[in-house]
Design an enzyme around this catalytic site. Structure first.
Site, PDB file in Angstrom:
ATOM      1  N   GLU A  42       4.797 -16.041  -6.213  1.00 22.26           N
ATOM      2  CA  GLU A  42       6.028 -16.189  -7.006  1.00 22.26           C
ATOM      3  C   GLU A  42       7.244 -15.733  -6.190  1.00 22.26           C
ATOM      4  O   GLU A  42       8.274 -16.412  -6.166  1.00 22.26           O
ATOM      5  CB  GLU A  42       5.927 -15.361  -8.298  1.00 22.26           C
ATOM      6  CG  GLU A  42       4.953 -15.930  -9.325  1.00 22.26           C
ATOM      7  CD  GLU A  42       3.485 -15.761  -8.948  1.00 22.26           C
ATOM      8  OE1 GLU A  42       3.165 -14.893  -8.108  1.00 22.26           O
ATOM      9  OE2 GLU A  42       2.653 -16.512  -9.490  1.00 22.26           O
ATOM     10  N   GLN A  64       0.405   1.573   5.885  1.00 22.43           N
ATOM     11  CA  GLN A  64       1.797   1.259   5.572  1.00 22.43           C
ATOM     12  C   GLN A  64       2.136   1.738   4.158  1.00 22.43           C
ATOM     13  O   GLN A  64       1.609   1.206   3.182  1.00 22.43           O
ATOM     14  CB  GLN A  64       1.973  -0.256   5.691  1.00 22.43           C
ATOM     15  CG  GLN A  64       3.300  -0.794   5.236  1.00 22.43           C
ATOM     16  CD  GLN A  64       3.370  -2.307   5.399  1.00 22.43           C
ATOM     17  OE1 GLN A  64       3.573  -2.819   6.492  1.00 22.43           O
ATOM     18  NE2 GLN A  64       3.179  -3.030   4.312  1.00 22.43           N
ATOM     19  N   GLY A  65       2.971   2.754   4.052  1.00 16.02           N
ATOM     20  CA  GLY A  65       3.308   3.330   2.743  1.00 16.02           C
ATOM     21  C   GLY A  65       4.556   2.700   2.150  1.00 16.02           C
ATOM     22  O   GLY A  65       5.638   3.280   2.203  1.00 16.02           O
ATOM     23  N   TYR A  66       4.408   1.511   1.607  1.00 15.02           N
ATOM     24  CA  TYR A  66       5.551   0.802   1.014  1.00 15.02           C
ATOM     25  C   TYR A  66       5.484   0.776  -0.521  1.00 15.02           C
ATOM     26  O   TYR A  66       6.303   1.370  -1.199  1.00 15.02           O
ATOM     27  CB  TYR A  66       5.605  -0.653   1.521  1.00 15.02           C
ATOM     28  CG  TYR A  66       6.151  -0.863   2.925  1.00 15.02           C
ATOM     29  CD1 TYR A  66       6.377   0.196   3.802  1.00 15.02           C
ATOM     30  CD2 TYR A  66       6.426  -2.151   3.375  1.00 15.02           C
ATOM     31  CE1 TYR A  66       6.865  -0.043   5.087  1.00 15.02           C
ATOM     32  CE2 TYR A  66       6.924  -2.389   4.657  1.00 15.02           C
ATOM     33  CZ  TYR A  66       7.141  -1.329   5.512  1.00 15.02           C
ATOM     34  OH  TYR A  66       7.622  -1.570   6.771  1.00 15.02           O
ATOM     35  N   SER A  67       4.501   0.017  -1.056  1.00 19.24           N
ATOM     36  CA  SER A  67       4.448  -0.225  -2.505  1.00 19.24           C
ATOM     37  C   SER A  67       4.257   1.053  -3.294  1.00 19.24           C
ATOM     38  O   SER A  67       3.643   2.017  -2.818  1.00 19.24           O
ATOM     39  CB  SER A  67       3.287  -1.159  -2.843  1.00 19.24           C
ATOM     40  OG  SER A  67       3.493  -2.409  -2.266  1.00 19.24           O
ATOM     41  N   GLU A  78       4.926 -10.107  13.271  1.00 18.48           N
ATOM     42  CA  GLU A  78       3.657 -10.831  13.377  1.00 18.48           C
ATOM     43  C   GLU A  78       3.806 -12.318  13.083  1.00 18.48           C
ATOM     44  O   GLU A  78       2.814 -13.038  13.029  1.00 18.48           O
ATOM     45  CB  GLU A  78       2.671 -10.276  12.351  1.00 18.48           C
ATOM     46  CG  GLU A  78       2.113  -8.931  12.698  1.00 18.48           C
ATOM     47  CD  GLU A  78       1.082  -8.536  11.653  1.00 18.48           C
ATOM     48  OE1 GLU A  78      -0.066  -8.349  12.042  1.00 18.48           O
ATOM     49  OE2 GLU A  78       1.426  -8.427  10.471  1.00 18.48           O
ATOM     50  N   SER A  97      -3.468  -0.232   2.188  1.00 22.14           N
ATOM     51  CA  SER A  97      -4.724  -0.641   2.828  1.00 22.14           C
ATOM     52  C   SER A  97      -5.155   0.389   3.862  1.00 22.14           C
ATOM     53  O   SER A  97      -4.322   0.865   4.641  1.00 22.14           O
ATOM     54  CB  SER A  97      -4.560  -1.980   3.549  1.00 22.14           C
ATOM     55  OG  SER A  97      -4.054  -2.929   2.671  1.00 22.14           O
TER      56      SER A  97
END
Lengths: 351, 390
Positions: free
Chosen positions: B373, B126-129, B244, B161
Site C-alpha cells: 500500500e 536495524q532499530g526503526y519500526s 542496496e 530482524s
C-alpha cells in the site's frame, strides 16, 4: 515521455519530441469523427507523414528509408497512439521494411496491388487494411477512408497482397477510425512480396509490436488525463486523487504500462537481431509477452480512466471514451489472430 | 578467493567455480541437517564467505573492500543465489550499515565498526519500526536524551530482524521533541550487549522467530556513536535504504526463476489428466512476471551504476516481486497438493516442506520493507504527482 525507452538516447529524444510536436498540432484532425466528408484531411495528413519518412522509417537508406530500428519505429507509434492517430502507420512501416529487406519490389510490378503499395508508402494513396474475421472469414477492413483495402496474407512464396474494393464502411466503435467490409479482389490484382524466413517472422512481429506501441501510447494518454482530473476534481473538500481507492488503481495502471513498455522495448531489440531459428523463437516469445502485457495494461488503464472521470466519463463530450475505444479496437484486431489463450499457451509450450 | 578478475565474464566464471566447489563442500561438512531456513547454517555459510574475502565487494580498499563496480557485485549476487546458497543473517550490516558508515560515518566510526562487518563477527540489526510507528516511521517515539558525553536511550522497537543474534543495532531515536516530525530524529549505533537492552523474539506465522521486539531502558550510548548530525538522522535513514537498490532483488529474482523451473517440471509431470489446464496459463503469466522483473532489475542496476538518484522503480519492483511471488507460491501449493499439509519428516527438508514455508513467509513479503500500500502511495505521489491522502 516514453514508456518504451525509459532512458532514450539523444536521437531518440529528438524523434519522440518531433513526433509529439507534429501530432499535437494535428489534434483536431485526429479527433475528427468519421463522416462522408472527413476523408480529405486524413489523406493530406497521410501524405505529410510519408514525406517526413515515417512510413519508410525502418527501410534502409539505399531503399529511400531512414534506416532506423523497430524500437525507433515503436517510439513514433507510441506517440501516434498518444494522439490517437487513426491511420495505418504501423502496418505501412512494417511493410516498407519487409520490401526493403527482400531487396525486391512487389511483383509483378504492374499488378494493381504492387502499384497501390508503392503509392501507399509514398503517401499518395491512403489504403485500408483488410483481414479475415476469425469467426466467419468475412473480410473486415480498418482505415477504410478511400476505396481500396489491402489484404496481406502469409503464403509459402512470401506475402501475397490482394487489392480489394471496400464495401460498406463508416464510423466504427472508434469514431475516428473508418471500418467496414470489403469485396475480395481478383487474382489479376494480386502481388507477391518475396521474403526470407527471418524477414517473414520479423514482419509479423513488427506489425504486432508497433500496434502494441500504439496501445501503450493510448493507455499512457488516458492515464495522464485521469491523473490530471483526479488531482483537480474535489469531493468532500479534497481532490479525489488523494484517496487510495483511486490513487492505487492509477499507480497500478502506471506499473502495468511501465512493465509493458519494458517488455516491448526488449522485444523490439530481439526482433531486429533475430536471424536464426533460436533468436526468432526468442523474439516471438518476447513479443507474445509484450502483446499480452500491452493489451491488458492499455485496456485496464483506459477503463479505469473512464471510471476516474465518474459520470463525466460516460458522456460523449468528455474525450476519455476515445482512449477506451481505441484500445478496444487494437485489442480486438490483435486478438483476431492470437487470443490471450493462444499467447499463454505459446509461452507455456515455448519454455 | 582474495583477488577477483575485473573482466565480467572471467569474474562470473571464477565466482561460479569457487561457489560450486566451496558450497557443496560446506554442505557436506555441516554437522547437522543442511537446511536453508536454519539461521545457524546461514550464519556459518556467511562467516565462510567473509573469511574467504567475499565481503565489502564494493567498499574502498582502504577499509578492506574490493572496489568492485556495481555490475560485478550484481554478478556475484546472481551466482551466489544460483548455486543454491542461502542468504546470510548479517545482511543489514553488509548491505545497509557498512555503506552508510562509509558515506556518513566519522573516520573513527569507520575504523571501529567496518572490520567487524567484514569478518562477520558483529551482526547488526536495524532499530526503526515501533509499535506505533510502522508505515508512518517518522512518528517514532523512542527518545535519546543528551547527558554529558552520551545519550540515554529509552523506547521500544519492533519487527527487528535478527535482533536476538545481533551484537549492534542502529537506532532511529528522537533527540528533539520540539522539532517537526522528520527533523528531530538521530541515527545512533547501540551495543546490544549492555544493561537495559532486552530482546523478545516474536513467533511468526511460519513458527520461526526472526523478528524481535527490542526494549531500551536507560541505555547509555556514547555520543561518539551518533552518525551524522544530531537531529539529522532522517536523511541518513533514507539514504541508507537506497544503498542496496541496484542489487537487492537479484537473489530474489534468481530464486523466482528456480521456483518457476520447479513448477514447470511438476505441472508437466502431473500430465493432462491430473493437471488443471489453468495451471499452464498461470505459469505462463508468472514467466512474464519473471521477465519483467529481470528487465526492471537491469534498469535499476544501470541507473544506480550511472549515479542517477533513486527513482520510483524500487517501489514498482518491490510491489511486483512480492505480489508475483505470492501468486507463484499459491500455484506451487496447489500443484504439490496435500503434501503441503503433511508434518515435516525428519532429516533434510523436502520440496513440500520448503514450499510450505516459502508460501507462509511470502505473506510477509508484501508487508516488510514498505507495504504494498505504501509503495503504491509512493508511485502515485512521486511518479504521477497525485496529492497525499491526509
Amino acid at each position: 515521455m516514453s514508456l518504451i525507452a525509459s532512458h532514450p538516447s539523444e536521437e531518440q529524444t529528438l524523434l519522440i519530441e518531433s513526433a509529439s510536436r507534429f501530432l499535437k498540432a494535428q489534434e483536431a484532425a485526429l479527433l475528427t469523427e468519421v463522416s462522408p466528408s472527413s476523408e480529405r484531411p486524413l489523406t493530406n495528413l497521410w501524405k505529410e507523414i510519408a514525406m517526413m519518412g515515417w512510413t519508410r522509417l525502418m527501410a534502409s537508406e539505399q531503399g529511400a528509408g531512414l534506416g532506423m530500428s523497430t524500437l525507433d519505429a515503436a517510439l513514433i507509434c507510441e506517440q501516434a497512439g498518444r494522439y490517437l492517430l487513426p491511420l495505418p502507420l504501423s502496418q505501412a512501416m512494417a511493410t516498407a521494411a519487409l520490401i526493403d529487406e527482400a531487396n525486391a519490389p512487389p511483383h509483378p510490378d504492374t499488378a494493381p496491388a504492387s502499384i497501390a503499395i508503392q503509392q501507399w508508402l509514398d503517401g499518395t494513396l491512403l489504403l485500408g487494411l483488410a483481414r479475415k474475421h476469425r469467426n466467419d472469414n468475412t473480410l473486415w477492413v480498418e482505415y477504410a477512408y478511400a476505396n481500396g483495402a489491402l489484404v496481406i496474407q502469409d503464403t509459402p512464396d512470401g506475402f501475397q497482397c490482394v487489392l480489394n474494393t471496400t464495401g460498406m464502411t463508416g464510423q466504427g466503435l472508434d469514431p475516428a477510425i473508418c471500418t467496414g467490409t470489403t469485396v475480395p479482389g481478383t487474382a489479376r490484382e494480386c502481388a507477391t512480396l518475396p521474403c526470407s524466413n527471418a524477414a517473414r517472422h520479423r514482419y509479423t512481429l513488427r506489425t504486432r509490436l508497433l500496434r502494441c506501441a500504439e496501445l501503450l501510447g493510448t493507455g499512457h494518454a488516458a492515464l495522464d488525463a485521469a491523473v490530471r482530473y483526479a488531482g483537480e476534481r474535489e469531493q468532500f473538500g479534497k481532490p479525489i486523487g488523494g484517496q487510495q481507492a483511486i490513487k492505487h488503481r492509477l499507480a497500478e495502471n502506471w506499473m502495468a504500462l511501465d512493465d509493458a513498455g519494458l517488455l516491448l522495448g526488449h522485444a523490439c531489440e530481439k526482433t531486429d537481431s533475430a536471424t536464426n531459428t533460436e533468436s526468432i523463437h526468442e523474439a516471438e516469445q518476447m513479443t507474445a509477452m509484450a502483446e499480452l502485457a500491452a493489451t491488458e495494461a492499455a485496456l485496464a488503464t483506459t477503463r479505469q480512466a473512464v471510471q476516474t472521470f465518474g459520470a463525466m466519463g460516460i458522456t460523449w463530450e468528455c474525450p476519455v471514451h476515445r482512449y477506451l475505444k481505441r484500445a478496444k479496437h487494437h485489442q480486438l484486431v490483435l486478438s483476431n489472430e492470437r487470443t490471450s489463450h493462444n499467447l499463454l499457451e505459446a509461452l507455456w509450450q515455448a519454455a | 578467493m582474495k583477488t577477483f578478475p575485473r573482466n565480467p565474464q572471467d569474474f562470473r566464471l571464477a565466482v561460479r567455480d569457487w561457489l560450486e566447489q566451496h558450497y557443496s563442500r560446506f554442505v557436506a561438512g555441516w554437522h547437522g541437517i543442511p537446511d536453508p531456513r536454519d539461521l545457524d547454517f546461514r550464519k556459518a555459510w556467511e562467516d565462510n564467505l567473509c573469511r574467504e574475502g567475499f565481503a565489502g565487494l564494493g567498499w574502498p580498499r582502504e577499509y578492506g573492500g574490493h572496489e568492485l563496480d556495481l555490475h560485478l557485485q550484481a554478478i556475484f549476487h546472481e551466482e551466489h543465489a544460483a548455486c543454491g546458497a542461502p542468504l546470510g543473517v548479517n545482511l543489514i550490516g553488509h548491505g545497509i550499515l557498512g555503506p552508510t558508515l562509509l558515506h556518513f560515518g566519522t573516520e573513527q566510526q569507520k575504523r571501529r565498526f567496518l572490520p567487524g562487518i567484514l569478518d562477520n563477527s558483529n551482526v547488526w540489526c536495524q532499530g526503526y519500526s515501533e509499535p506505533g510507528a510502522g508505515s508512518d516511521l517518522a512518528s517514532l517515539r523512542t527518545r535519546a536524551q543528551r547527558d554529558g558525553d552520551s545519550y540515554i536511550l529509552n523506547g521500544h522497537k519492533v519487527w527487528t530482524s535478527f535482533a536476538d543474534r545481533a551484537d549492534w543495532c542502529f537506532v532511529l531515536a528522537r533527540t528533539n521533541g520540539e522539532a517537526a516530525r522528520h527533523k528531530g530524529i538521530s541515527f545512533l549505533l547501540v551495543d546490544m550487549h549492555q544493561p537495559g537492552v532486552r530482546v523478545e523474539p516474536i513467533r511468526q506465522l511460519t513458527g520461526e522467530s526472526e523478528f524481535c521486539e527490542v526494549f531500551f531502558e536507560n541505555v547509555r550510548v556514547p555520543a561518539d556513536n551518533l552518525v551524522g548530525e544530531e537531529d539529522g538522522g532522517w536523511s541518513i535513514a533514507m539514504a541508507a535504504a537506497s544503498f542496496e537498490r541496484g542489487t537487492y532483488f537479484i537473489p530474489r529474482l534468481v530464486k523466482f526463476r528456480k521456483e518457476l523451473a520447479d513448477l514447470k517440471t511438476w505441472i508437466s509431470r502431473a500430465g493432462d489428466q491430473n493437471a488443471d489446464p489453468a495451471w499452464r496459463h498461470r505459469w505462463a503469466r508468472l514467466s512474464i512476471d519473471s521477465q519483467i522483473l529481470r528487465l526492471k532489475s537491469r534498469r535499476a542496476l544501470d541507473r544506480a551504476a550511472s549515479g542517477a538518484p533513486p527513482g520510483p522503480e524500487g517501489s514498482s519492483a518491490k510491489v511486483h516481486w512480492s505480489e508475483a511471488h505470492q501468486r507463484l507460491l499459491e500455484l506451487a501449493t496447489e500443484v504439490l497438493g496435500m503434501q503441503i499439509c503433511l508434518p515435516q519428516a525428519a532429516g533434510r527438508p523436502d520440496d513440500a516442506a520448503l514450499y510450505a514455508h516459502a508460501y507462509l513467509w511470502s505473506k510477509a513479503e508484501t508487508i516488510l520493507a514498505g507495504t504494498s500500500e505504501i509503495q503504491r502511495n509512493i508511485i502515485a505521489e512521486k511518479v504521477l504527482g497525485l496529492p497525499r491522502g491526509n
